[in-house]
Design a protein around this motif. Structure first.
Motif, mmCIF file in Angstrom:
data_model
loop_
_atom_site.group_PDB
_atom_site.id
_atom_site.type_symbol
_atom_site.label_atom_id
_atom_site.label_comp_id
_atom_site.label_asym_id
_atom_site.label_seq_id
_atom_site.Cartn_x
_atom_site.Cartn_y
_atom_site.Cartn_z
ATOM 1 N N LEU A 163 61.414 15.661 -24.747
ATOM 2 C CA LEU A 163 61.621 16.065 -23.357
ATOM 3 C C LEU A 163 60.949 15.076 -22.405
ATOM 4 C CD1 LEU A 163 62.810 18.071 -21.387
ATOM 5 C CD2 LEU A 163 60.772 19.501 -21.666
ATOM 6 N N ALA A 164 59.800 14.548 -22.799
ATOM 7 C CA ALA A 164 59.129 13.538 -21.967
ATOM 8 C C ALA A 164 59.995 12.283 -21.832
ATOM 9 C CB ALA A 164 57.771 13.188 -22.558
ATOM 10 N N ARG A 165 60.655 11.891 -22.918
ATOM 11 C CA ARG A 165 61.551 10.725 -22.834
ATOM 12 C C ARG A 165 62.700 11.002 -21.884
ATOM 13 N NH1 ARG A 165 60.339 10.542 -28.402
ATOM 14 N NH2 ARG A 165 62.272 11.626 -28.944
ATOM 15 N N HIS A 166 63.258 12.207 -21.948
ATOM 16 C CA HIS A 166 64.334 12.568 -21.014
ATOM 17 C C HIS A 166 63.822 12.502 -19.576
ATOM 18 C CE1 HIS A 166 67.589 14.687 -19.048
ATOM 19 N NE2 HIS A 166 66.746 15.630 -18.651
ATOM 20 N N ALA A 167 62.617 13.008 -19.335
ATOM 21 C CA ALA A 167 62.054 12.988 -17.981
ATOM 22 C C ALA A 167 61.914 11.559 -17.475
ATOM 23 C CB ALA A 167 60.697 13.693 -17.973
ATOM 24 N N ARG A 168 61.496 10.665 -18.351
ATOM 25 C CA ARG A 168 61.307 9.277 -17.917
ATOM 26 C C ARG A 168 62.636 8.609 -17.588
ATOM 27 N NH1 ARG A 168 56.731 9.749 -21.532
ATOM 28 N NH2 ARG A 168 57.953 9.104 -23.354
ATOM 29 N N THR A 169 63.731 9.049 -18.222
ATOM 30 C CA THR A 169 65.041 8.499 -17.854
ATOM 31 C C THR A 169 65.436 8.917 -16.445
ATOM 32 O OG1 THR A 169 66.375 10.358 -18.695
ATOM 33 C CG2 THR A 169 65.788 8.604 -20.270
ATOM 34 N N LEU A 170 64.813 9.977 -15.923
ATOM 35 C CA LEU A 170 65.076 10.445 -14.568
ATOM 36 C C LEU A 170 64.116 9.802 -13.563
ATOM 37 C CD1 LEU A 170 65.521 14.273 -15.335
ATOM 38 C CD2 LEU A 170 67.302 12.518 -15.176
ATOM 39 N N GLY A 171 63.295 8.873 -14.032
ATOM 40 C CA GLY A 171 62.344 8.206 -13.156
ATOM 41 C C GLY A 171 61.081 8.986 -12.913
ATOM 42 N N LEU A 172 60.767 9.943 -13.789
ATOM 43 C CA LEU A 172 59.601 10.807 -13.622
ATOM 44 C C LEU A 172 58.436 10.333 -14.478
ATOM 45 C CD1 LEU A 172 61.530 14.196 -13.915
ATOM 46 C CD2 LEU A 172 60.866 13.035 -11.793
ATOM 47 N N GLN A 173 57.239 10.729 -14.099
ATOM 48 C CA GLN A 173 56.072 10.540 -14.946
ATOM 49 C C GLN A 173 55.979 11.749 -15.876
ATOM 50 O OE1 GLN A 173 52.371 9.430 -12.863
ATOM 51 N NE2 GLN A 173 53.616 9.226 -11.004
ATOM 52 N N ALA A 174 55.868 11.519 -17.160
ATOM 53 C CA ALA A 174 55.832 12.635 -18.108
ATOM 54 C C ALA A 174 55.055 12.239 -19.343
ATOM 55 C CB ALA A 174 57.246 13.059 -18.493
ATOM 56 N N GLN A 175 54.242 13.162 -19.831
ATOM 57 C CA GLN A 175 53.521 12.944 -21.075
ATOM 58 C C GLN A 175 53.540 14.213 -21.908
ATOM 59 O OE1 GLN A 175 49.282 13.054 -18.854
ATOM 60 N NE2 GLN A 175 49.097 12.857 -21.068
ATOM 61 N N ALA A 176 53.638 14.046 -23.211
ATOM 62 C CA ALA A 176 53.571 15.155 -24.145
ATOM 63 C C ALA A 176 52.130 15.313 -24.615
ATOM 64 C CB ALA A 176 54.489 14.902 -25.333
ATOM 65 N N VAL A 177 51.683 16.567 -24.732
ATOM 66 C CA VAL A 177 50.316 16.836 -25.159
ATOM 67 C C VAL A 177 50.322 17.880 -26.272
ATOM 68 C CG1 VAL A 177 49.315 16.246 -22.923
ATOM 69 C CG2 VAL A 177 49.977 18.622 -23.399
ATOM 70 N N ALA A 178 49.323 17.796 -27.132
ATOM 71 C CA ALA A 178 49.196 18.769 -28.211
ATOM 72 C C ALA A 178 48.488 20.036 -27.736
ATOM 73 C CB ALA A 178 48.446 18.147 -29.388
ATOM 74 N N ASP A 179 47.616 19.911 -26.738
ATOM 75 C CA ASP A 179 46.837 21.044 -26.238
ATOM 76 C C ASP A 179 47.203 21.299 -24.783
ATOM 77 O OD1 ASP A 179 45.018 22.973 -25.551
ATOM 78 O OD2 ASP A 179 43.238 21.704 -25.764
ATOM 79 N N ALA A 180 47.980 22.345 -24.544
ATOM 80 C CA ALA A 180 48.410 22.648 -23.181
ATOM 81 C C ALA A 180 47.227 22.975 -22.280
ATOM 82 C CB ALA A 180 49.390 23.815 -23.190
ATOM 83 N N HIS A 181 46.217 23.653 -22.798
ATOM 84 C CA HIS A 181 45.109 24.099 -21.956
ATOM 85 C C HIS A 181 44.305 22.936 -21.382
ATOM 86 C CE1 HIS A 181 46.086 27.854 -24.079
ATOM 87 N NE2 HIS A 181 45.631 28.430 -22.984
ATOM 88 N N ALA A 182 44.308 21.799 -22.075
ATOM 89 C CA ALA A 182 43.563 20.647 -21.583
ATOM 90 C C ALA A 182 44.155 20.098 -20.294
ATOM 91 C CB ALA A 182 43.533 19.553 -22.647
ATOM 92 N N ALA A 183 45.416 20.446 -20.006
ATOM 93 C CA ALA A 183 46.087 19.930 -18.808
ATOM 94 C C ALA A 183 45.980 20.869 -17.615
ATOM 95 C CB ALA A 183 47.560 19.671 -19.125
ATOM 96 N N LEU A 184 45.433 22.057 -17.795
ATOM 97 C CA LEU A 184 45.467 23.055 -16.724
ATOM 98 C C LEU A 184 44.707 22.621 -15.481
ATOM 99 C CD1 LEU A 184 45.063 26.376 -18.752
ATOM 100 C CD2 LEU A 184 47.111 25.511 -17.623
ATOM 101 N N ALA A 185 43.634 21.890 -15.654
ATOM 102 C CA ALA A 185 42.829 21.479 -14.501
ATOM 103 C C ALA A 185 43.582 20.514 -13.599
ATOM 104 C CB ALA A 185 41.530 20.841 -14.975
ATOM 105 N N HIS A 186 44.603 19.858 -14.139
ATOM 106 C CA HIS A 186 45.315 18.828 -13.391
ATOM 107 C C HIS A 186 46.690 19.277 -12.909
ATOM 108 C CE1 HIS A 186 42.171 16.317 -15.029
ATOM 109 N NE2 HIS A 186 42.536 16.666 -16.245
ATOM 110 N N CYS A 187 47.089 20.508 -13.236
ATOM 111 C CA CYS A 187 48.454 20.957 -12.941
ATOM 112 C C CYS A 187 48.442 22.245 -12.119
ATOM 113 C CB CYS A 187 49.229 21.187 -14.242
ATOM 114 S SG CYS A 187 49.497 19.691 -15.204
ATOM 115 N N PRO A 188 48.747 22.157 -10.820
ATOM 116 C CA PRO A 188 48.813 23.378 -10.016
ATOM 117 C C PRO A 188 50.028 24.258 -10.325
ATOM 118 C CG PRO A 188 49.369 21.457 -8.689
ATOM 119 C CD PRO A 188 48.892 20.940 -10.004
ATOM 120 N N LEU A 189 51.048 23.695 -10.986
ATOM 121 C CA LEU A 189 52.215 24.476 -11.385
ATOM 122 C C LEU A 189 52.273 24.562 -12.908
ATOM 123 C CD1 LEU A 189 55.006 23.017 -9.042
ATOM 124 C CD2 LEU A 189 53.439 24.904 -8.599
ATOM 125 N N VAL A 190 52.577 25.760 -13.415
ATOM 126 C CA VAL A 190 52.678 25.979 -14.856
ATOM 127 C C VAL A 190 53.920 26.822 -15.123
ATOM 128 C CG1 VAL A 190 51.563 26.906 -16.929
ATOM 129 C CG2 VAL A 190 50.157 25.956 -15.080
#
Length: 303
Positions: A163-190
């Motif tokens: 899905l991250a690769r698909h996002a990048r084809t749309l010109g977006l910044q995207a990264q896949a992570v193994a631990d979703a909770h580690a990203a919560l501090a940086h993401c106001p939308l979930v």
């Protein structure tokens, strides 16, 4: 090939921003007649849904199957069609691809809720679940909210990476992570859009977080930790998609939260402008009214 072309045609008739506007117009007008949907278990983890609705001009019925065992198998978990009728003549006007309608209207409702309730509706977004709904939410949030950065998590890291690769084809910044909770501090939308057979989100969240919980649509299903739901009830706000959530929102019901007093999205749209700020949980269970909005838009597109 036929199913693929039908899905492509259906998607083309439901552009994101127009679909959000159609859903909002339907809710503000208050004209939808939506009887309770028929939910018939057909096997272990399999259900047949029959979902009719009308606005007095257009009538539609969505007939779809949900097969949980298909998750990860390459076969879709949702299959079926939406039949659209002209009320005056009784004539069937359209047949739409059911999974495409379901994916797009569900993501559009989440984006519509974020547009009106999120403190930062264009902020970085964490999506938990990289299947059909994960992709639909990524595209809807990009088109309708202007989100440009996504963090993606899934039970299978390979799915999140795809899905991250698909996002990048749309010109977006995207990264896949193994631990979703580690990203919560940086993401106001979930967004949580998993098969809802296990808790996938427990916090802690940002003080300005907006969470769209999509995967659970029966009392037995849940994606959110009970303590997290109670945190929203005590320190933030909870909005449900419709009054049907009173008997369908497994996340809230299993947390012991009284759903009946909670505002619905229609209450939000027809009331005074909501105050932005603070944590918001939007609990989505699905409603045939969303499919009716999609049917109305697709019918105009066909004309």
């Amino acid at each position: 090939m036929q199913a693929t072309s039908e899905a492509t045609r259906t998607a083309a008739s439901l552009p994101w921003n127009a679909l959000l506007d159609e859903i909002e117009a339907l809710l503000r007008a208050g004209v939808a007649q939506v009887p309770p949907r028929i939910v018939m278990p057909t096997g272990e983890g399999s259900v047949l849904f029959v979902m009719p609705a009308t606005d007095g001009v257009v009538a539609m019925t969505k007939l779809i199957s949900f097969t949980a065992a298909n998750a990860g198998s390459g076969r879709p978990t949702i299959q079926g069609d939406v039949s659209v009728f002209d009320v005056a003549s009784g004539e069937r006007r359209l047949i739409l691809d059911g999974p495409t309608v379901t994916a797009r209207r569900t993501a559009a409702v989440s984006a519509l809720a974020a547009r009106h309730l999120a403190a930062r509706p264009d902020g970085a977004t964490l999506i938990i679940g990289a299947g059909v709904q994960g992709r639909a939410h990524l595209e809807a949030y990009t088109a309708a909210l202007g989100v440009r950065r996504f963090v993606l998590a899934s039970r299978r890291l390979a799915s999140a990476e795809a899905l991250a690769r698909h996002a990048r084809t749309l010109g977006l910044q995207a990264q896949a992570v193994a631990d979703a909770h580690a990203a919560l501090a940086h993401c106001p939308l979930v967004v949580t859009c998993t098969p809802a057979n296990a808790v996938v989100l427990s916090g802690p969240l940002r003080a300005d977080a907006f969470v769209a919980a999509v995967g659970a649509f029966t009392p037995q299903m849940r994606e959110l930790d009970a303590g997290l739901c109670r945190h929203f009830a005590e320190h933030g706000r909870i909005v449900v998609d419709t009054r049907d959530a009173e008997h369908e929102a497994g996340d809230l019901l299993q947390a012991g939260i009284a759903v009946a007093p909670l505002p619905s999205l229609q209450d939000v749209l027809r009331g005074p402008a909501p105050l932005r700020g603070g944590a918001v949980l939007f609990k989505s269970c699905g409603w045939a009214g969303w499919d009716l909005a999609a049917a109305r838009l697709a019918l105009r597109h066909a004309r």
